[in-house]
Design a protein around this motif. Structure first.
Motif, mmCIF file in Angstrom:
data_model
loop_
_atom_site.group_PDB
_atom_site.id
_atom_site.type_symbol
_atom_site.label_atom_id
_atom_site.label_comp_id
_atom_site.label_asym_id
_atom_site.label_seq_id
_atom_site.Cartn_x
_atom_site.Cartn_y
_atom_site.Cartn_z
ATOM 1 N N ARG A 128 -83.468 20.413 28.130
ATOM 2 C CA ARG A 128 -83.919 21.812 27.531
ATOM 3 C C ARG A 128 -83.923 22.020 26.090
ATOM 4 O O ARG A 128 -84.681 22.747 25.338
ATOM 5 N N VAL A 129 -82.906 21.165 25.498
ATOM 6 C CA VAL A 129 -82.657 21.409 23.973
ATOM 7 C C VAL A 129 -83.260 20.232 23.266
ATOM 8 O O VAL A 129 -83.229 20.026 21.897
ATOM 9 N N THR A 130 -83.773 18.914 23.845
ATOM 10 C CA THR A 130 -84.314 17.886 23.003
ATOM 11 C C THR A 130 -85.789 18.040 23.044
ATOM 12 O O THR A 130 -86.625 18.297 23.736
ATOM 13 N N PRO A 131 -86.062 17.964 21.598
ATOM 14 C CA PRO A 131 -87.567 18.133 20.964
ATOM 15 C C PRO A 131 -88.491 16.857 21.239
ATOM 16 O O PRO A 131 -87.857 15.723 21.796
ATOM 17 N N ALA A 132 -89.675 17.234 21.450
ATOM 18 C CA ALA A 132 -90.615 16.083 21.805
ATOM 19 C C ALA A 132 -90.574 14.864 20.719
ATOM 20 O O ALA A 132 -90.279 15.100 19.449
ATOM 21 N N GLY A 133 -90.493 13.748 21.148
ATOM 22 C CA GLY A 133 -90.364 12.569 20.331
ATOM 23 C C GLY A 133 -88.715 12.044 20.354
ATOM 24 O O GLY A 133 -88.390 10.866 20.032
ATOM 25 N N ALA A 134 -87.822 12.920 20.533
ATOM 26 C CA ALA A 134 -86.343 12.469 20.443
ATOM 27 C C ALA A 134 -85.963 11.825 21.843
ATOM 28 O O ALA A 134 -86.486 12.029 22.773
ATOM 29 N N PRO A 135 -84.791 11.071 21.868
ATOM 30 C CA PRO A 135 -84.535 10.378 23.108
ATOM 31 C C PRO A 135 -83.402 11.070 23.876
ATOM 32 O O PRO A 135 -82.542 11.936 23.377
ATOM 33 N N ILE A 136 -83.389 10.863 25.209
ATOM 34 C CA ILE A 136 -82.321 11.169 26.079
ATOM 35 C C ILE A 136 -81.882 9.836 26.894
ATOM 36 O O ILE A 136 -82.759 9.080 27.024
#
Length: 456
Positions: free
Chosen positions: A359-367
């Motif tokens: 929900r809080v991770t923007p596009a292009g960032a990792p999980i």
């Protein structure tokens, strides 16, 4: 008595009475013994004086006169023993107390000292030889000799009575003073039970009473804080329920009144479906949170391969991340990592952490989903590249609605219950969870589970 003050009072009075009785009995014995011994010694001194007076007189008549003068008013009976063994005594008590062998001892120059029964009385007898004149014998009733003893006993009894009364009064005072703060504490507890939260007890009295007062004050403060948080939480939940309900009501009225053009029906239906799903998620979270506190919440422990579990979760998460344009990475050991847990509940924990991260991770960032072995425990971790948490957020990350209130309107938020549910599940699994900062720049949530076995 049922009250503490009454019991302390009875105990104090009982101890005072028992102490007085024991002290009285001991004093009585000591006074009696010391009185009898002192009376015998005093009579012996009188006999010594009479002996000296008799030996220092020129004639027998003069000797008798001096002895009688010395014994005047002392209730002492006197007898004389002549050198020929004849006893001169005009008193029945002396005749009853004096024995033939006493004559022999006196004439042989031996002193007498004895306590005897004569004519129904206990008497003290002292005899002294008089050189060339036989001897003298002094006899005194014990009742006459120990009259001071009786006065001493009366005074002792009066003193013990006064001491017992004072002890009882002091016991009542102490009981009242001890019970007073306890009554205040009971009144404060009843006030708390009745709904008052402004209760404050003074920290005074014995250390134990002060400790109880401070505990009551702490409880009142905790209740105030807890109820304030509950009211705030209910207000937040009410607001979140009202928002989608308002949207649903508005669109439903528009559809019912026919004001929505046919070409907009699909869009309006989609909005209504989204709001309904949002309501469903909120209600579901509330139900999960309520179930966590129930005694019948089921957790079935069994051996669980953590490597296989995170692998299965990664398969589902990878597709969702791809659809959101988020990079997903799995960091897990090659072999099995066995833990003692409930596979379904543990997967629920991971899904809750993933939903929060996505929900809080923007596009292009990792999980990142990671699993590893640490001494004595197995670790599973969810990290993200989102905006992360401030240091002050870490302590309240798992409290209901805490992060929701801080970041509502600032970033994408959920219902405010997800992390609280995750925390409750982790505790039910006998594990621990902590929030921290991820090397990817966002938040890190680390779960440590009891290790069952490690195979390579």
């Amino acid at each position: 008595m049922k009250t503490l003050a009454g019991r302390i009072s009875l105990l104090s009075i009982g101890i005072a009475v028992l102490t007085s009785l024991l002290a009285g009995a001991l004093a009585l014995g000591l006074i009696r013994n010391s009185g009898a011994s002192a009376a015998q010694r005093n009579l012996g001194r009188l006999a010594d004086v009479a002996q000296s007076a008799a030996e220092g007189s020129n004639t027998v008549l003069e000797a008798r006169r001096q002895v009688r003068s010395a014994l005047a008013g002392l209730n002492v009976r006197l007898a004389y023993v002549r050198p020929n063994g004849r006893v001169l005594a005009n008193n029945r008590l002396v005749k009853a107390a004096f024995r033939p062998d006493d004559v022999t001892n006196l004439l042989a120059g031996r002193a007498l000292s004895a306590t005897r029964s004569a004519a129904g009385n206990t008497v003290f007898l002292e005899g002294r030889p008089v050189a060339g004149r036989g001897g003298i014998v002094l006899v005194q009733k014990k009742a006459d000799a120990v009259a001071p003893e009786k006065r001493a006993l009366r005074r002792t009894g009066l003193a013990l009575l006064i001491a017992g009364s004072l002890a009882g009064a002091l016991g009542l005072l102490v009981a009242w003073r001890l019970a007073r703060p306890l009554r205040r504490t009971a009144a404060a507890a009843h006030a708390l039970a009745g709904g008052r939260r402004d209760v404050t007890l003074p920290a005074e009295g014995p250390a134990e009473v002060v400790e109880v007062s401070e505990a009551i004050n702490g409880l009142a403060g905790a209740l105030r804080q807890s109820e304030a948080r509950q009211r705030h939480f209910l207000l937040s939940v009410s607001h979140d329920l009202r928002t989608p309900l308002t949207s649903l009501t508005g669109y439903a009225e528009s559809l019912a009144e026919g004001v929505v053009p046919p070409e907009e029906t699909a869009r309006v239906g989609g909005v209504m479906l989204g709001e309904a799903q949002r309501l469903e998620r909120l209600v579901g979270d509330l139900l999960d949170l309520a179930r966590l506190g129930a005694q019948d919440f089921r957790v079935e422990f069994a051996p669980v391969d953590l490597t296989a579990l995170v692998g299965a979760a990664a398969g589902a998460w990878a597709n969702r991340c791809a659809g959101a344009g988020v990079e997903f990475r799995l960091d897990a050991p090659a072999g099995p990592l066995w833990v003692s847990s409930d596979a379904n509940r543990l997967r629920q924990v991971l899904d809750g952490l993933f939903d929060n991260a996505l929900r809080v991770t923007p596009a292009g960032a990792p999980i990142v989903l990671a699993a590893r072995l640490e001494p004595g425990v197995a670790v599973v971790e969810v990290r993200d590249g989102g905006p992360g948490l401030a240091d002050a957020d870490l302590a309240v990350a798992f409290e209901q609605g805490a992060l929701y209130e801080r970041y509502r309107g600032v970033r994408q938020v959920g219902t405010g219950l997800g992390l609280a549910i995750v925390h409750g599940l982790v505790r039910r699994l006998g594990a621990t969870i902590e929030a921290g900062h991820a090397p990817e720049g966002g938040a890190r949530f680390t779960v440590r589970l009891p290790l069952l076995a490690v195979t390579s």
